[in-house]
Design a protein around this motif. Sequence first.
Motif, PDB file in Angstrom:
ATOM      1  N   GLY A  74       0.780  -1.197  -0.099  1.00 25.73           N
ATOM      2  CA  GLY A  74       0.073  -0.036   0.133  1.00 25.73           C
ATOM      3  C   GLY A  74       0.815   1.133   0.159  1.00 25.73           C
ATOM      4  O   GLY A  74       2.169   1.215   0.287  1.00 25.73           O
ATOM      5  N   PHE A  75       0.196   2.257  -0.174  1.00 26.50           N
ATOM      6  CA  PHE A  75       0.771   3.580  -0.136  1.00 26.50           C
ATOM      7  C   PHE A  75       1.104   4.227   1.199  1.00 26.50           C
ATOM      8  O   PHE A  75       1.768   4.897   1.474  1.00 26.50           O
ATOM      9  CB  PHE A  75       0.171   4.471  -1.224  1.00 26.50           C
ATOM     10  N   TYR A  76       0.309   3.798   1.978  1.00 21.60           N
ATOM     11  CA  TYR A  76       0.311   4.183   3.555  1.00 21.60           C
ATOM     12  C   TYR A  76       0.801   2.966   4.313  1.00 21.60           C
ATOM     13  O   TYR A  76       1.435   3.290   5.343  1.00 21.60           O
ATOM     14  CB  TYR A  76      -1.138   4.563   3.960  1.00 21.60           C
ATOM     15  N   ALA A  77       0.460   1.713   4.033  1.00 16.42           N
ATOM     16  CA  ALA A  77       0.896   0.507   4.938  1.00 16.42           C
ATOM     17  C   ALA A  77       2.073  -0.111   4.463  1.00 16.42           C
ATOM     18  O   ALA A  77       1.915  -0.726   3.225  1.00 16.42           O
ATOM     19  CB  ALA A  77      -0.260  -0.566   4.850  1.00 16.42           C
ATOM     20  N   ASP A  78       3.078   0.198   4.724  1.00 20.95           N
ATOM     21  CA  ASP A  78       4.362  -0.438   3.943  1.00 20.95           C
ATOM     22  C   ASP A  78       5.335  -1.370   4.915  1.00 20.95           C
ATOM     23  O   ASP A  78       6.262  -1.522   4.459  1.00 20.95           O
ATOM     24  CB  ASP A  78       5.189   0.920   3.513  1.00 20.95           C
ATOM     25  N   TRP A  79       4.946  -1.843   5.927  1.00 16.13           N
ATOM     26  CA  TRP A  79       5.531  -2.670   6.734  1.00 16.13           C
ATOM     27  C   TRP A  79       4.903  -4.065   6.531  1.00 16.13           C
ATOM     28  O   TRP A  79       3.796  -4.174   6.548  1.00 16.13           O
ATOM     29  CB  TRP A  79       5.712  -2.233   8.331  1.00 16.13           C
ATOM     30  N   SER A 161      -3.164  11.179  -4.964  1.00 14.76           N
ATOM     31  CA  SER A 161      -3.093  11.499  -6.479  1.00 14.76           C
ATOM     32  C   SER A 161      -2.736  10.001  -7.052  1.00 14.76           C
ATOM     33  O   SER A 161      -2.827   9.861  -8.373  1.00 14.76           O
ATOM     34  CB  SER A 161      -1.896  12.416  -6.743  1.00 14.76           C
ATOM     35  N   THR A 162      -2.250   9.037  -6.165  1.00 18.66           N
ATOM     36  CA  THR A 162      -2.085   7.773  -6.867  1.00 18.66           C
ATOM     37  C   THR A 162      -3.483   6.908  -6.849  1.00 18.66           C
ATOM     38  O   THR A 162      -3.176   5.612  -7.193  1.00 18.66           O
ATOM     39  CB  THR A 162      -0.941   7.174  -6.273  1.00 18.66           C
ATOM     40  N   ALA A 163      -4.479   7.362  -6.277  1.00 20.04           N
ATOM     41  CA  ALA A 163      -5.585   6.639  -6.039  1.00 20.04           C
ATOM     42  C   ALA A 163      -6.514   6.890  -7.063  1.00 20.04           C
ATOM     43  O   ALA A 163      -6.314   6.694  -8.408  1.00 20.04           O
ATOM     44  CB  ALA A 163      -6.109   7.069  -4.594  1.00 20.04           C
ATOM     45  N   TYR A 164      -7.584   7.370  -6.945  1.00 17.35           N
ATOM     46  CA  TYR A 164      -9.021   7.532  -7.881  1.00 17.35           C
ATOM     47  C   TYR A 164      -8.601   8.345  -8.943  1.00 17.35           C
ATOM     48  O   TYR A 164      -8.675   8.475 -10.054  1.00 17.35           O
ATOM     49  CB  TYR A 164     -10.289   8.038  -7.131  1.00 17.35           C
ATOM     50  N   TRP A 256       8.723   7.605  -5.025  1.00 20.03           N
ATOM     51  CA  TRP A 256       8.846   7.199  -6.356  1.00 20.03           C
ATOM     52  C   TRP A 256       9.138   5.566  -6.524  1.00 20.03           C
ATOM     53  O   TRP A 256       8.659   4.900  -7.298  1.00 20.03           O
ATOM     54  CB  TRP A 256       9.898   7.934  -7.130  1.00 20.03           C
ATOM     55  N   LYS A 257       9.803   4.963  -5.575  1.00 17.82           N
ATOM     56  CA  LYS A 257       9.964   3.778  -5.442  1.00 17.82           C
ATOM     57  C   LYS A 257       8.658   2.939  -5.173  1.00 17.82           C
ATOM     58  O   LYS A 257       8.322   2.111  -5.520  1.00 17.82           O
ATOM     59  CB  LYS A 257      10.986   3.167  -4.458  1.00 17.82           C
ATOM     60  N   ARG A 258       7.870   3.603  -4.338  1.00 16.54           N
ATOM     61  CA  ARG A 258       6.695   3.307  -3.747  1.00 16.54           C
ATOM     62  C   ARG A 258       5.598   3.369  -5.260  1.00 16.54           C
ATOM     63  O   ARG A 258       4.953   2.380  -5.312  1.00 16.54           O
ATOM     64  CB  ARG A 258       6.007   4.181  -2.800  1.00 16.54           C
ATOM     65  N   VAL A 259       5.700   4.263  -5.906  1.00 15.46           N
ATOM     66  CA  VAL A 259       5.054   4.345  -7.128  1.00 15.46           C
ATOM     67  C   VAL A 259       5.452   3.220  -8.245  1.00 15.46           C
ATOM     68  O   VAL A 259       4.573   2.542  -8.841  1.00 15.46           O
ATOM     69  CB  VAL A 259       4.960   5.705  -7.955  1.00 15.46           C
ATOM     70  N   HIS A 260       6.734   3.022  -8.156  1.00 18.29           N
ATOM     71  CA  HIS A 260       7.181   1.994  -9.067  1.00 18.29           C
ATOM     72  C   HIS A 260       7.066   0.615  -8.648  1.00 18.29           C
ATOM     73  O   HIS A 260       6.366  -0.201  -9.624  1.00 18.29           O
ATOM     74  CB  HIS A 260       8.823   2.056  -9.315  1.00 18.29           C
ATOM     75  N   ASP A 261       7.000   0.388  -7.416  1.00 16.11           N
ATOM     76  CA  ASP A 261       6.447  -1.067  -7.057  1.00 16.11           C
ATOM     77  C   ASP A 261       4.855  -1.549  -7.083  1.00 16.11           C
ATOM     78  O   ASP A 261       4.489  -2.351  -7.215  1.00 16.11           O
ATOM     79  CB  ASP A 261       6.850  -1.105  -5.456  1.00 16.11           C
ATOM     80  N   SER A 262       4.152  -0.050  -6.984  1.00 10.89           N
ATOM     81  CA  SER A 262       2.587  -0.426  -7.180  1.00 10.89           C
ATOM     82  C   SER A 262       2.461  -0.436  -8.488  1.00 10.89           C
ATOM     83  O   SER A 262       1.309  -1.169  -8.615  1.00 10.89           O
ATOM     84  CB  SER A 262       2.012   0.622  -6.339  1.00 10.89           C
ATOM     85  N   PHE A 263       3.039   0.364  -9.568  1.00 11.43           N
ATOM     86  CA  PHE A 263       2.239   0.331 -10.803  1.00 11.43           C
ATOM     87  C   PHE A 263       3.299  -0.284 -12.030  1.00 11.43           C
ATOM     88  O   PHE A 263       2.562  -0.303 -13.102  1.00 11.43           O
ATOM     89  CB  PHE A 263       1.944   1.815 -11.181  1.00 11.43           C
TER      90      PHE A 263
END
Length: 268
Positions: A74-79, A161-164, A256-263
């Motif tokens: 998740g973008f907020y839950a990262d552990w 901005s990464t959601a809806y 940006w790593k979070r964005v990469h890993d998610s999308f």
Amino acid sequence: MKRFVVTSKGDDKSNAIKTILDQYLSDFDLIMDEETPDLVITVGGDGTFLHAVHQYFHRLEDTAFIGVHTGHLGFYADWLPDEIEKLVIEISKEKFELVEYPLLEVKVFKKHAKEYKRYLALNEATVRKIEGSVVMDININGELFERFRGDGLCMSTPSGSTAYNKALGGAIIHPSLSTMQLTEMSSINNRVYRTIGSPLIFPSHHVVQFKPVNEAQSFLMTIDHLTKSVDHVNLLECTVAKEKIKFARFRTFPFWKRVHDSFISDER
């Protein structure tokens, strides 16, 4: 002495991790406190995180949030669940980094009402109709910008901005920027109605208003995961909130790593 509360998605896996966290943190002499926690730890996903944030919106000045995800990243839950012991050790230390992200403020002015209703959103606020099209004048800093007709409107925060917003074709914005973003839902463009057709990004000192052309209409308004039916609305006003949400950070996890890993990443 740190006070904490752990909230769970409610499934067996999340509940088991919550039990472990409660026990481990208590063993480190932290105090469980549901009313006035310094730390809110969520176990589940981004939906669980959003629910907890809304529950403790009244404590934004004094409370920081941490997310443990038991599903997809998740973008907020990262552990991760297998990092629980490491997380507990980090929490038990005296100090940790606080990262602040902007929130969205929405004011709802109803006809003949003496006071407006105020809401805060971490991700976004949307307006749409149950049936038919939304027809609203969009004012920017008190000046008419356009008359919108379409399925609805979405105003998002940078972290949302990464959601809806992304699904609507909006831009991804780094959450360190104090902005809000307006995206359209299937706007109608013809000789009568003309819209910009592109996402609009506003700085923190701008005020954006949605004014229904027909004040007798009923709308569905969402504030993050919450849906409300509103009618006889005279004006909806959106601004970047003065309040911010605090995240407790114990390690580097670039946005940006979070964005990469998610999308982008195809790792499962």
